[in-house]
Design a protein around this motif. Structure first.
Motif, PDB file in Angstrom:
ATOM      1  N   GLU A  43      -6.054   0.920 -12.613  1.00  0.00           N
ATOM      2  CA  GLU A  43      -6.931  -0.030 -13.293  1.00  0.00           C
ATOM      3  C   GLU A  43      -8.410   0.254 -13.088  1.00  0.00           C
ATOM      4  OE1 GLU A  43      -5.225  -2.197  -9.586  1.00  0.00           O
ATOM      5  OE2 GLU A  43      -4.611  -0.667 -11.039  1.00  0.00           O
TER       6      GLU A  43
ATOM      7  N   ASP B  99      -9.573   5.556  -3.905  1.00  0.00           N
ATOM      8  CA  ASP B  99      -8.131   5.602  -4.237  1.00  0.00           C
ATOM      9  C   ASP B  99      -7.878   5.924  -5.702  1.00  0.00           C
ATOM     10  OD1 ASP B  99      -7.066   5.178  -1.737  1.00  0.00           O
ATOM     11  OD2 ASP B  99      -6.868   3.006  -1.988  1.00  0.00           O
ATOM     12  N   ASP B 100      -8.805   5.567  -6.593  1.00  0.00           N
ATOM     13  CA  ASP B 100      -8.626   5.777  -8.031  1.00  0.00           C
ATOM     14  C   ASP B 100      -7.327   5.144  -8.523  1.00  0.00           C
ATOM     15  OD1 ASP B 100      -9.332   6.591 -10.568  1.00  0.00           O
ATOM     16  OD2 ASP B 100      -8.492   8.607 -10.360  1.00  0.00           O
ATOM     17  N   VAL B 101      -7.181   3.839  -8.276  1.00  0.00           N
ATOM     18  CA  VAL B 101      -6.013   3.119  -8.781  1.00  0.00           C
ATOM     19  C   VAL B 101      -6.065   3.112 -10.303  1.00  0.00           C
ATOM     20  CG1 VAL B 101      -5.796   1.687  -6.716  1.00  0.00           C
ATOM     21  CG2 VAL B 101      -7.212   0.891  -8.625  1.00  0.00           C
TER      22      VAL B 101
ATOM     23  N   ARG C  48       2.187   6.976  -6.351  1.00  0.00           N
ATOM     24  CA  ARG C  48       1.971   8.243  -7.049  1.00  0.00           C
ATOM     25  C   ARG C  48       2.696   9.389  -6.343  1.00  0.00           C
ATOM     26  NH1 ARG C  48      -3.740   6.933  -7.330  1.00  0.00           N
ATOM     27  NH2 ARG C  48      -4.191   8.838  -6.180  1.00  0.00           N
TER      28      ARG C  48
ATOM     29  N   TYR D 298       0.808  -1.207   0.000  1.00  0.00           N
ATOM     30  CA  TYR D 298       0.000   0.000   0.000  1.00  0.00           C
ATOM     31  C   TYR D 298       0.849   1.268   0.000  1.00  0.00           C
ATOM     32  CZ  TYR D 298      -3.039  -3.790   1.268  1.00  0.00           C
ATOM     33  OH  TYR D 298      -3.685  -4.994   1.274  1.00  0.00           O
TER      34      TYR D 298
ATOM     35  N   THR E 144     -15.041   6.159  -7.815  1.00  0.00           N
ATOM     36  CA  THR E 144     -14.042   6.125  -6.758  1.00  0.00           C
ATOM     37  C   THR E 144     -13.710   7.533  -6.282  1.00  0.00           C
ATOM     38  OG1 THR E 144     -11.819   5.258  -6.218  1.00  0.00           O
ATOM     39  CG2 THR E 144     -12.136   6.169  -8.423  1.00  0.00           C
TER      40      THR E 144
ATOM     41  N   ASN F  17     -11.712   0.868  -0.204  1.00  0.00           N
ATOM     42  CA  ASN F  17     -10.680   1.058  -1.227  1.00  0.00           C
ATOM     43  C   ASN F  17     -11.116   0.369  -2.523  1.00  0.00           C
ATOM     44  OD1 ASN F  17     -10.086  -1.679  -0.824  1.00  0.00           O
ATOM     45  ND2 ASN F  17      -7.875  -1.371  -0.883  1.00  0.00           N
ATOM     46  N   ASP F  18     -10.389   0.627  -3.602  1.00  0.00           N
ATOM     47  CA  ASP F  18     -10.779   0.111  -4.910  1.00  0.00           C
ATOM     48  C   ASP F  18     -10.632  -1.402  -5.015  1.00  0.00           C
ATOM     49  OD1 ASP F  18     -11.359   2.661  -5.728  1.00  0.00           O
ATOM     50  OD2 ASP F  18      -9.502   2.951  -6.871  1.00  0.00           O
ATOM     51  N   GLN F  19      -9.563  -1.948  -4.420  1.00  0.00           N
ATOM     52  CA  GLN F  19      -9.352  -3.395  -4.543  1.00  0.00           C
ATOM     53  C   GLN F  19     -10.519  -4.175  -3.947  1.00  0.00           C
ATOM     54  OE1 GLN F  19      -6.992  -1.262  -3.661  1.00  0.00           O
ATOM     55  NE2 GLN F  19      -5.207  -1.650  -4.970  1.00  0.00           N
TER      56      GLN F  19
ATOM     57  N   HIS G 121     -10.527  10.208  -5.911  1.00  0.00           N
ATOM     58  CA  HIS G 121      -9.167  10.495  -6.369  1.00  0.00           C
ATOM     59  C   HIS G 121      -8.466  11.419  -5.381  1.00  0.00           C
ATOM     60  CE1 HIS G 121      -5.819  11.163  -9.116  1.00  0.00           C
ATOM     61  NE2 HIS G 121      -5.913  12.461  -8.819  1.00  0.00           N
TER      62      HIS G 121
END
Length: 346
Positions: free
Chosen positions: A285, A281-283, A88, A84, A295, A253-255, A297
């Motif tokens: 993918e 989180d705006d990962v 970025r 984690y 999501t 979170n995104d996952q 960002h």
């Protein structure tokens, strides 16, 4: 002349003279850019940066160090390996350093608090380091850390030694925006997939989720404790599939949100036709997932850039740049995984 500069640069390492020829400026102008690009006029700056990019110019740090006795190595300190880690933020910091001609080395701190303090002491005592950007708290123990070091140090972000966000990075205000956005789409029955309780960000998101539902008179049909992984989201999704009144799922979170979507898909439940799913989180993918994930960002690149610019200002003895107003605003990114609520699910 310009074509000659490009051709020569392709057969040998480009110099500031090659950059100057391609940009149509003097080599002194290129030198000023490498010291402080903000000293150039916008049009000149654009030409120089375009030439640097086209020639793939890299400053000869070793030669510059010998000539000026200045140091051009910056060490970025990170905790022991973590899934984690805010990549970025590191990218933003590295980009700011490279733009000013510094080399970046990443050093992982491992072991006990005492061991990490010793490692940091050794770095602060180093003679070949211009500065240190740390993504972990500065240890309170240690010989050098108890006094001022000759090596400038800036602590970036607010993390603990396990890379768990805290302070402004754990702010959960955006959770209220998520709930309100879903409520505006007609959703009344919610489910939350939370993160590990050891993480301040997970606790804060859960608290704001509950408070906002209460404020708006909405219903939470359950909270499942996840561990940030898609697998834990998948397990929660299988549970949600059996709750026919749930129309909106908010994951921490995104996952985990992706895991939820996968479980619902296997049960024949449409996203967002039957259930809307929101992540955080705006990962990278997230925008390519099917359906693309709604999501939150967080502009971590800007935070990394700010921290590195502060460090470079300290290294050069310049006035620190304006810090800005803390964490850049979080943005709700609305994509395909959220839509109007259905009245019922058969």
């Amino acid at each position: 002349m310009v074509q000659e500069a490009i051709a020569q640069a392709r057969t040998k390492a480009p110099t500031i003279y090659d950059v100057a020829a391609l940009a149509g400026v003097s080599h002194q102008t290129v030198s000023r850019y490498l010291k402080d690009k903000n000293a150039l006029k916008p049009k000149t700056l654009e030409r120089v940066e375009k030439a640097l990019s086209e020639l793939k110019y890299t400053p000869n740090l070793a030669a510059r160090s010998l000539r000026s006795r200045a140091l051009y190595r910056i060490v970025v300190v990170v905790p022991e390996a973590s899934l984690y880690f805010p990549t970025r933020m590191l990218n933003g910091a590295a980009g700011a350093a490279h733009a000013r001609g510094y080399r970046v080395d990443v050093v992982a701190m491992e072991g006990s608090a005492e061991a990490r303090a010793l490692q940091l002491d050794q770095l602060l005592s180093g003679e070949d380091i211009a500065g240190i950007l740390s993504f972990v708290p500065r240890p309170k123990s240690g010989a050098v850390t108890k006094k001022e070091s000759a090596v400038p140090l800036v602590v970036a972000g607010e993390y603990d030694n396990k890379m768990r966000a805290r302070g402004s990075l754990a702010d959960a205000t955006a959770m209220a925006g998520i709930v309100r956005e879903l409520a505006a789409l007609g959703h009344r029955n919610f489910f939350h997939v939370s993160g590990p309780t050891a993480w301040p960000s997970a606790r804060n998101r859960k608290t704001v989720y509950q408070e906002t539902l209460t404020e708006l008179g909405l219903t939470s049909l359950g909270i499942a404790a996840g561990d940030w992984s898609p697998a834990s989201g998948y397990a929660a999704g299988r549970k949600i599939a059996g709750l026919k009144d749930v129309t909106a799922v908010v994951a921490a979170n995104d996952q985990m949100a992706m895991g939820v979507i996968r479980a619902l898909h296997e049960q024949g439940i449409s996203v967002p036709g039957d259930v809307s799913v929101f992540g955080w989180d705006d990962v990278p993918e997230a925008s390519y997932y099917i359906p693309a994930l709604s999501t939150v960002h967080m502009d971590l690149e800007t935070l990394g850039t700010r921290s590195m610019r502060e460090l470079i200002a300290r290294i050069r003895g310049d006035e620190p740049p304006q810090a800005g107003d803390g964490l850049p605003p979080m943005q709700l990114i609305l994509r395909e995984s959220t839509g109007p609520a259905r009245q019922s699910r058969s």
